[in-house]
Motif scaffolding. Structure first.
Motif, mmCIF file in Angstrom:
data_model
loop_
_atom_site.group_PDB
_atom_site.id
_atom_site.type_symbol
_atom_site.label_atom_id
_atom_site.label_comp_id
_atom_site.label_asym_id
_atom_site.label_seq_id
_atom_site.Cartn_x
_atom_site.Cartn_y
_atom_site.Cartn_z
ATOM 1 N N ASN A 100 0.816 -1.209 0.000
ATOM 2 C CA ASN A 100 0.000 0.000 0.000
ATOM 3 C C ASN A 100 0.852 1.262 0.000
ATOM 4 O O ASN A 100 0.461 2.296 -0.561
ATOM 5 C CB ASN A 100 -0.931 0.002 1.212
ATOM 6 N N THR A 101 2.018 1.190 0.629
ATOM 7 C CA THR A 101 2.931 2.337 0.638
ATOM 8 C C THR A 101 3.366 2.679 -0.782
ATOM 9 O O THR A 101 3.431 3.846 -1.169
ATOM 10 C CB THR A 101 4.164 2.041 1.511
ATOM 11 N N TYR A 102 3.672 1.647 -1.569
ATOM 12 C CA TYR A 102 4.032 1.858 -2.968
ATOM 13 C C TYR A 102 2.892 2.557 -3.720
ATOM 14 O O TYR A 102 3.111 3.507 -4.480
ATOM 15 C CB TYR A 102 4.334 0.525 -3.662
ATOM 16 N N GLN A 103 1.667 2.059 -3.519
ATOM 17 C CA GLN A 103 0.523 2.635 -4.217
ATOM 18 C C GLN A 103 0.330 4.110 -3.874
ATOM 19 O O GLN A 103 0.095 4.949 -4.757
ATOM 20 C CB GLN A 103 -0.756 1.883 -3.841
ATOM 21 N N ILE A 104 0.433 4.412 -2.592
ATOM 22 C CA ILE A 104 0.189 5.782 -2.143
ATOM 23 C C ILE A 104 1.276 6.723 -2.641
ATOM 24 O O ILE A 104 0.995 7.869 -3.021
ATOM 25 C CB ILE A 104 0.074 5.830 -0.607
ATOM 26 N N TRP A 105 2.520 6.254 -2.659
ATOM 27 C CA TRP A 105 3.582 7.119 -3.171
ATOM 28 C C TRP A 105 3.359 7.412 -4.651
ATOM 29 O O TRP A 105 3.580 8.538 -5.119
ATOM 30 C CB TRP A 105 4.950 6.483 -2.950
ATOM 31 N N LEU A 106 2.902 6.417 -5.397
ATOM 32 C CA LEU A 106 2.576 6.628 -6.808
ATOM 33 C C LEU A 106 1.491 7.694 -6.959
ATOM 34 O O LEU A 106 1.598 8.605 -7.796
ATOM 35 C CB LEU A 106 2.086 5.314 -7.434
ATOM 36 N N LEU A 107 0.451 7.598 -6.148
ATOM 37 C CA LEU A 107 -0.647 8.559 -6.215
ATOM 38 C C LEU A 107 -0.155 9.964 -5.859
ATOM 39 O O LEU A 107 -0.562 10.954 -6.480
ATOM 40 C CB LEU A 107 -1.775 8.132 -5.278
ATOM 41 N N ALA A 108 0.712 10.038 -4.866
ATOM 42 C CA ALA A 108 1.264 11.337 -4.468
ATOM 43 C C ALA A 108 2.117 11.932 -5.582
ATOM 44 O O ALA A 108 2.087 13.139 -5.832
ATOM 45 C CB ALA A 108 2.084 11.186 -3.189
ATOM 46 N N MET A 109 2.892 11.101 -6.257
ATOM 47 C CA MET A 109 3.700 11.580 -7.373
ATOM 48 C C MET A 109 2.815 12.086 -8.508
ATOM 49 O O MET A 109 3.139 13.081 -9.175
ATOM 50 C CB MET A 109 4.620 10.471 -7.877
ATOM 51 N N LEU A 110 1.706 11.415 -8.758
ATOM 52 C CA LEU A 110 0.771 11.846 -9.803
ATOM 53 C C LEU A 110 0.052 13.132 -9.421
ATOM 54 O O LEU A 110 -0.377 13.903 -10.276
ATOM 55 C CB LEU A 110 -0.249 10.735 -10.074
ATOM 56 N N ASN A 111 -0.112 13.339 -8.095
ATOM 57 C CA ASN A 111 -0.715 14.562 -7.560
ATOM 58 C C ASN A 111 -2.111 14.800 -8.143
ATOM 59 O O ASN A 111 -2.494 15.934 -8.445
ATOM 60 C CB ASN A 111 0.195 15.770 -7.851
ATOM 61 N N ASN A 112 -2.852 13.706 -8.287
ATOM 62 C CA ASN A 112 -4.214 13.790 -8.833
ATOM 63 C C ASN A 112 -5.008 12.605 -8.290
ATOM 64 O O ASN A 112 -4.905 11.491 -8.793
ATOM 65 C CB ASN A 112 -4.171 13.760 -10.359
ATOM 66 N N GLU A 113 -5.834 12.855 -7.277
ATOM 67 C CA GLU A 113 -6.562 11.756 -6.633
ATOM 68 C C GLU A 113 -7.590 11.099 -7.547
ATOM 69 O O GLU A 113 -7.975 9.948 -7.323
ATOM 70 C CB GLU A 113 -7.240 12.257 -5.357
ATOM 71 N N GLN A 114 -8.028 11.797 -8.569
ATOM 72 C CA GLN A 114 -8.989 11.197 -9.499
ATOM 73 C C GLN A 114 -8.395 9.982 -10.205
ATOM 74 O O GLN A 114 -9.125 9.067 -10.614
ATOM 75 C CB GLN A 114 -9.429 12.232 -10.537
ATOM 76 N N LEU A 115 -7.088 9.959 -10.325
ATOM 77 C CA LEU A 115 -6.432 8.839 -11.006
ATOM 78 C C LEU A 115 -6.463 7.565 -10.167
ATOM 79 O O LEU A 115 -6.261 6.470 -10.697
ATOM 80 C CB LEU A 115 -4.987 9.221 -11.355
ATOM 81 N N TRP A 116 -6.711 7.691 -8.872
ATOM 82 C CA TRP A 116 -6.860 6.509 -8.019
ATOM 83 C C TRP A 116 -8.098 5.717 -8.451
ATOM 84 O O TRP A 116 -8.041 4.505 -8.661
ATOM 85 C CB TRP A 116 -6.983 6.933 -6.560
ATOM 86 N N GLU A 117 -9.203 6.441 -8.606
ATOM 87 C CA GLU A 117 -10.446 5.790 -9.041
ATOM 88 C C GLU A 117 -10.333 5.295 -10.484
ATOM 89 O O GLU A 117 -10.828 4.206 -10.817
ATOM 90 C CB GLU A 117 -11.614 6.767 -8.921
#
Length: 440
Positions: free
Chosen positions: A331-348
């Motif tokens: 999960n740490t890997y996933q969250i760091w990826l999301l933070a790097m993308l800086n766009n929470e919409q990309l999670w969904e």
């Protein structure tokens, strides 16, 4: 010389807070010297100044192989130091961070042929400022100019002194290391108690010779604590090391909102369980020195160790929900990826495409597993061109044409640097979705 600037910022803040009017010398004599040096164990080395007693080592003091220095002798050393500051040349022996008079010495630095006017106050301020260095793992220290951070560090001085006086086995001369531990504890909003500042605080570790020392705090723990407590967009710190050889990294900006981001995202999506373990994973891919080489420190410096293979080689760790430690790492890997993308919409978006791909793969009726292989090929993509070409094959056989076309458009219009991060996030989400579907 930056230490003198930090010392002045602190002293101005101190006088304002306590409605006092200390000069640099008065504070040095009445406050700083009393807590740092007017004891058997010092809080920091006094270097080549008369304050230092080269005959007394901490190890000998701990084993009582030599007697403690008398108060009279210590006062004599103090008087010599003050006299030298008031009448001597401002060099490294009496002014912290100033150049050595020996231009070939490893402690020489900031040398100039200009005859700069240096006031005596600046020498005293350099001592005060040097007590504000925040030591972190890698052997480097940070000096912040934020007045409140300096006042909060000052709060910890007396606590460190009390520990030194009450714990015979605890070695001295670790003020920078102490400051790192103290500020991380002071800014931990979940555990710090103003009414009982040392509750839940154990910064010490055992030494091989039986003594005790202050453990060095991780730079991520220190910076996350600062980031959580200050709303500024950015803070600048002077990064350095003073010792047998002086090292100057320079002034490094810290992007506080971006430093906070992965920790806030993890709490949002996975909760605060095992918070300490999560915090220890971020920022482990590189040391603090390498992070400083980026020019500025933000979320990119918080990359977890081992992640790079996931993005460069297209591999993903096995998702094992039954193993809590592996799940947290995943999960740490996933969250760091999301933070790097800086766009929470990309999670969904990543979740949606993962579900679509999993459904497509499981709809295979042919024993040759053609659809499954098409999904495998797509997930192995490491750039925009490979992904879209592989996606075309799946679109031709999937009813979810609109959704897949939407993903293709997102990938196509996405900045090139962000594409590998998003593709990797899709692989992680697919591993989760696929694991859950197999367990049904």
């Amino acid at each position: 010389m930056i230490a003198a600037t930090i010392g002045k910022i602190f002293l101005d803040a101190y006088n304002k807070k306590f409605k006092s009017n200390y000069s640099a010398k008065e504070f040095f004599v009445e406050k700083y010297y009393e807590v740092f040096f007017n004891h058997n164990k010092y809080m920091m080395s006094a270097g080549n100044s008369p304050l230092e007693n080269p005959k007394i080592s901490w190890n000998k003091m701990r084993t009582r192989k030599i007697p403690y220095e008398t108060v009279a002798k210590r006062n004599e050393r103090f008087t010599k130091t003050v006299d030298k500051i008031d009448t001597g040349i401002a060099d490294a022996s009496i002014a912290i961070g100033f150049p050595s008079l020996d231009l070939t010495a490893t402690t020489s630095g900031q040398v100039t042929s200009l005859d700069l006017p240096i006031k005596t106050d600046e020498i005293y301020l350099s001592w005060i400022g040097s007590g504000m260095g925040i030591g972190v793992q890698s052997g480097l220290s940070l000096l912040f100019s934020n007045p409140q951070i300096l006042l909060d560090l000052f709060e910890g001085w007396q606590i460190y002194r009390d520990y030194l006086n009450s714990t015979p086995a605890l070695r001295g001369n670790q003020i920078n290391t102490w400051n790192g531990q103290w500020i991380a504890h002071r800014y931990d909003q979940l555990t710090y108690d103003e009414l009982n500042p040392t509750a839940s605080f154990n910064p010490f570790g055992a030494m091989k010779d039986g003594g005790m020392e202050v453990n060095t705090q991780s730079w991520t723990k220190v910076l996350v604590g600062i980031a959580r407590n200050y709303p500024e967009t950015s803070l600048m710190a002077y990064v350095y090391s003073l010792g047998q050889m002086n090292t100057t990294v320079g002034f490094v900006p810290f992007d506080l909102p971006r430093i906070r981001q992965p920790f806030e995202l993890y709490n949002k999506y996975f909760g605060t369980t095992r918070r300490e373990q999560v915090e220890q994973l971020f920022g482990t891919a590189m040391g603090f020195t390498k992070a400083c080489q980026m020019g500025a420190i933000g979320v990119n410096a918080l990359e977890p160790k081992g992640f790079r293979d996931c993005m460069d080689k297209g591999v993903v760790p096995k998702y094992t929900p039954a193993n809590e430690e592996k799940t947290i790492n995943f999960n740490t890997y996933q969250i760091w990826l999301l933070a790097m993308l800086n766009n929470e919409q990309l999670w969904e978006k990543a979740q949606q495409v993962a579900i679509t791909l999993n459904t497509y793969s499981l709809s295979e009726k042919n024993a040759k597993k053609v659809k499954s292989q098409e999904v495998t090929n797509l997930l192995a993509s490491v750039n925009k061109k490979q992904f879209i070409e592989s996606l075309i094959e799946i679109v031709n056989g999937s009813p979810e044409i609109d959704q897949l076309a939407d993903i293709a458009e997102i990938i196509h219009t996405m900045p090139v640097d962000n594409v590998p991060y998003f593709l990797t996030l899709i692989r992680f989400q697919y591993a989760v979705v696929n694991k859950k579907s197999l367990n049904k």
